[in-house]
Design an enzyme around this catalytic site. Structure first.
Site, short mmCIF file in Angstrom:
data_model
loop_
_atom_site.label_atom_id
_atom_site.label_comp_id
_atom_site.label_asym_id
_atom_site.label_seq_id
_atom_site.Cartn_x
_atom_site.Cartn_y
_atom_site.Cartn_z
N HIS A 1 1.03 -2.91 -8.72
CA HIS A 1 0.41 -1.66 -8.29
C HIS A 1 -0.11 -1.76 -6.86
CE1 HIS A 1 -2.84 1.55 -8.62
NE2 HIS A 1 -1.77 2.19 -9.05
N HIS B 1 -8.93 9.43 -4.15
CA HIS B 1 -8.04 8.38 -4.66
C HIS B 1 -8.32 7.01 -4.06
CE1 HIS B 1 -3.95 6.53 -5.46
NE2 HIS B 1 -4.24 7.06 -6.62
N TYR C 1 -3.97 13.50 -1.49
CA TYR C 1 -4.79 12.39 -2.00
C TYR C 1 -5.57 11.78 -0.85
CZ TYR C 1 -2.02 12.10 -6.37
OH TYR C 1 -1.41 12.36 -7.57
#
Length: 734
Positions: A453, A610, A486
């Site tokens: 990620h 975010h 974001y």
């Protein structure tokens, strides 16, 4: 407007805060249930659809997002709970609930949310009509409308509809995930024989059909109402006795077998299986008779779960189709992101700008184009010899992937980590992996048991006979579309230590070589949890020694029990803790004897918060030039810290440090216009000043004031812009 929503209660009335007595540090009551906390977040999203400060089409967008969020929540999280119940798993959540108890509470809370979504749609339907965007009912159609619909149905709808009779010779068909279907009971006119039929509505058809405009009004009718006008053409010789629409949600999570030999082939197979997942929820229109609803439920094997009856519009996520580009007057005023002036000072040369000083780019207020330009320049530069890149989510037409392909075709060493486990983006990532391989890039898929990620770019360039590394660490995805909405951070650096750490990071994900000499960054699942806990413990020691002790954090979610317990210990020692948590938060703030020194707020507004940031006072309090500041790709969740490959990077350059701490974090702490405070009982309450004309908005501030690190010559003198709140009183408890 409701201003308070309590986890576990309906929002029909604003509850007062329930007093919380002392909670034992080992009691499950010290945690808020994460699933209910997520539903509370989606309630805050829905509240923005009711926020009269927003233009009406933006309110509609929030409604659509709320509905889409809830669908995905059921596809994944509720599917997991249902699977646990079916398998007889009785494992308790951190807050002490069994899967069955969680499922019951989730269903009750989600049902209330669905009801309020429909109420919001009814309110917006009126507001849209007033603004000149009208969704009409069949009785309101004019003769011109009917002539237009006759052509539309004959040419674009009828050819792709397929009525399906249900009888012993025609079994109940498979309905795909999010499938929208009309159910119809008819009788044959010549002999009165009854028949039940289904009419699946293809997803390719627009949900709202535009009618001939009149007097500057944009007029629409729903697809299902249109089809209902022509059922006689679909069932000639039959009389329609009853009808209704239904929509299903299926389990869309993917479980990975560690022994799979070919990860790409396995994912291609699993993507086909996903559409056949078990049915998690059935929603039926209120117009559908009870017997027809039961007939459908029996054939879908709901496992004893009742169908949900919707008095309104099924599939509210599709209302986004009514957000008309031509009606910019009903949307937020367009915002054009700034391009970092420091790079312009160097004639667009990213490497020269980064070599001079670290730069942090604050998206979406600063353009994502700088990330694309960095990689494009690397691809075109003959002195660049190697590029390494993680790809978690990106767009269908990705400039970043194209740059990597060009670099590989130019003979550079290109390594791309393509994460196939990026939920709902797996198919796109597989395509990019194939394209990169054809261009000659080395493509790896990371770990089967770990999702990669982290967002990292690594460029090696030959300069004056030596190799210099340039790195980019991001908190968000390499996706130019989401980068416009974001809030994320992109850190660019030529720091040799960060370059060495990035090299070890890539060796870990490509060759399983665990790094043992990281000097600056922390990565999960190896060192990040320890780094976080060690920093929390250091703040505890500062507090015990009588030094200023403080922690600030900004995350999407905080649910990891071990980290939360460490924060509770820190609170007990006197550490002042302020968290900005957009979504799920299992930490219960303000509980006497447990968390009275912890405050938690959530910011929900025009942009999706975010970025992940964490700051430790290091004995100097916050904000301070000597504080320890990190940015990260990881939330404080067990999956991020233990089951994903993530990166947490220190921010050390003084200007970048000041931008992140004194500008970004302070503005988030001071926000009033978009903020909700989490109370000890798990309820959320808006900032009391949110509807004042002078309420401070972090988003407005970032849109109207340039950032510090990218200003170049324009920042000869760093100062606090006029109107910005003072930074040194942010932790005041007054």
């Amino acid at each position: 407007m409701r201003e308070v929503y309590s986890v576990g209660e309906t929002a029909k009335a604003a509850p007062t805060e329930q007093p919380i007595s002392a909670v034992d540090a080992n009691s499950p009551e010290r945690f808020i249930n994460r699933e209910l906390s997520w539903l509370a977040f989606n309630r805050r999203v829905l509240e923005e659809a009711q926020n009269l400060r927003h233009p009406v089409l933006e309110r509609l967008r929030f409604l659509s997002i709320s509905a889409s969020n809830l669908d995905e929540f059921y596809m994944v999280r509720v599917a997991g709970l249902k699977g646990m119940v079916t398998a007889g798993v009785g494992t308790l959540s951190d807050d002490g609930l069994s899967p069955a108890q969680q499922l019951a509470r989730v269903d009750a809370m989600a049902s209330d949310l669905i009801v309020d979504q429909q109420k919001t749609w009814a309110e917006l339907h009126v507001a849209l009509s007033t603004a000149g965007i009208v969704v009409v009912d069949p009785p309101q159609l004019t003769q011109d409308d009917r002539r237009s619909l006759d052509r539309e149905f004959a040419e674009k709808i009828f050819p792709i509809l397929t009525p399906l009779a249900i009888d012993p010779a025609h079994p109940f068909p498979f309905i795909p995930n999010l499938g929208f279907v009309m159910a119809i009971r008819v009788t044959r006119r010549h002999d009165g024989k009854a028949m039940t039929a289904l009419l699946p509505v293809p997803a390719q058809l627009q949900r709202f059909i535009r009618l001939p405009d009149g007097s500057g009004t944009a007029r629409f009718i729903t697809l299902e109402d249109t089809i209902g006008l022509y059922l006689d053409r679909l069932f000639p010789g039959h009389a329609v006795r009853s009808s209704g629409a239904f929509r299903i949600i299926r389990d869309s999570d993917i479980e990975i077998e560690e022994e799979a030999e070919d990860l790409v082939r396995m994912y291609e197979s699993l993507l086909k299986r996903r559409r056949r997942g078990s049915v998690i929820r059935l929603k039926c229109s209120a117009s559908m008779p009870e017997d027809l609803r039961q007939f459908i439920a029996d054939h879908l094997d709901l496992g004893g779960r009742a169908a949900f009856v919707v008095d309104g519009l099924l599939g509210l996520d599709e209302t986004k189709q009514l957000i008309l580009e031509e009606r910019r007057d009903l949307q937020f005023e367009p915002y054009i992101p700034r391009f970092p002036e420091r790079i312009r000072d160097h004639g667009g040369d990213c490497f020269a700008a980064i070599q001079e000083k670290d730069i942090i780019v604050h998206h979406p207020f600063e353009s994502f184009d700088v990330v694309v330009q960095f990689l494009r320049q690397a691809a075109a530069d003959p002195d660049v010899v190697a590029i390494k890149q993680t790809l978690y989510r990106t767009s269908k037409d990705s400039s970043i992937v194209r740059a990597l392909i060009e670099a590989a075709e130019a003979g550079k060493s290109v390594t791309a980590l393509v994460e196939l486990k990026a939920r709902f983006d797996e198919a796109a990532n597989i395509k990019w992996a194939r394209d990169l391989e054809r261009a000659g890039a080395q493509v790896v898929y990371g770990f089967i048991e770990l999702k990669t990620h982290a967002k990292v770019s690594y460029v090696v360039r030959r300069e004056s006979g030596h190799l210099r590394t340039y790195v980019h660490f991001g908190t968000g995805n390499y996706h130019p579309v989401t980068a416009k909405i974001y809030t994320d951070l992109s850190l660019f650096s030529a720091d040799p230590a960060l370059g060495r750490d990035a090299a070890q990071f890539f060796n870990y994900i490509t060759g399983y070589a665990e790094p043992n000499q990281l000097t600056k960054i922390a990565i999960s699942p190896l060192t990040m949890r320890k780094c976080i806990l060690d920093n929390i413990e250091a703040e505890i020691e500062h507090a015990r020694a009588g030094r200023p002790a403080a922690i600030w954090g900004k995350f999407n979610s905080v649910v990891d029990a071990q980290v939360i317990d460490a924060l509770y210990r820190a609170s007990g020692a006197g550490v002042r803790i302020d968290l900005v948590v957009r979504g799920m938060c299992s930490l219960r703030p303000g509980v006497p004897g447990l968390s009275e020194n912890i405050r938690v707020k959530s910011i929900v507004g025009r942009f999706l918060e975010h970025s992940r940031i964490v700051c430790f006072g290091a004995g100097y309090g916050l904000p301070s030039a000597k504080a320890k500041v990190y940015i990260s790709s990881a939330d404080w969740m067990q999956r991020n810290l233990d089951r994903r490959v993530e990166a947490m990077v220190p921010v050390e350059n003084p200007t970048v440090h000041q931008q992140v701490l004194d500008q970004i974090m302070v503005a988030n702490m001071k926000d009033q216009a978009q903020s909700w405070s989490l109370r000890a009982d798990g309820s959320y309450v808006r900032d009391p000043a949110f509807d004042r004309a002078d309420a401070f908005s972090a988003h407005t501030y970032f849109m109207t004031n340039p950032s510090l690190s990218g200003r170049g010559r324009a920042a000869l003198k760093v100062h606090t812009p006029q109107g910005f709140p003072a930074t040194r009183d942010v932790t005041s408890r007054a």
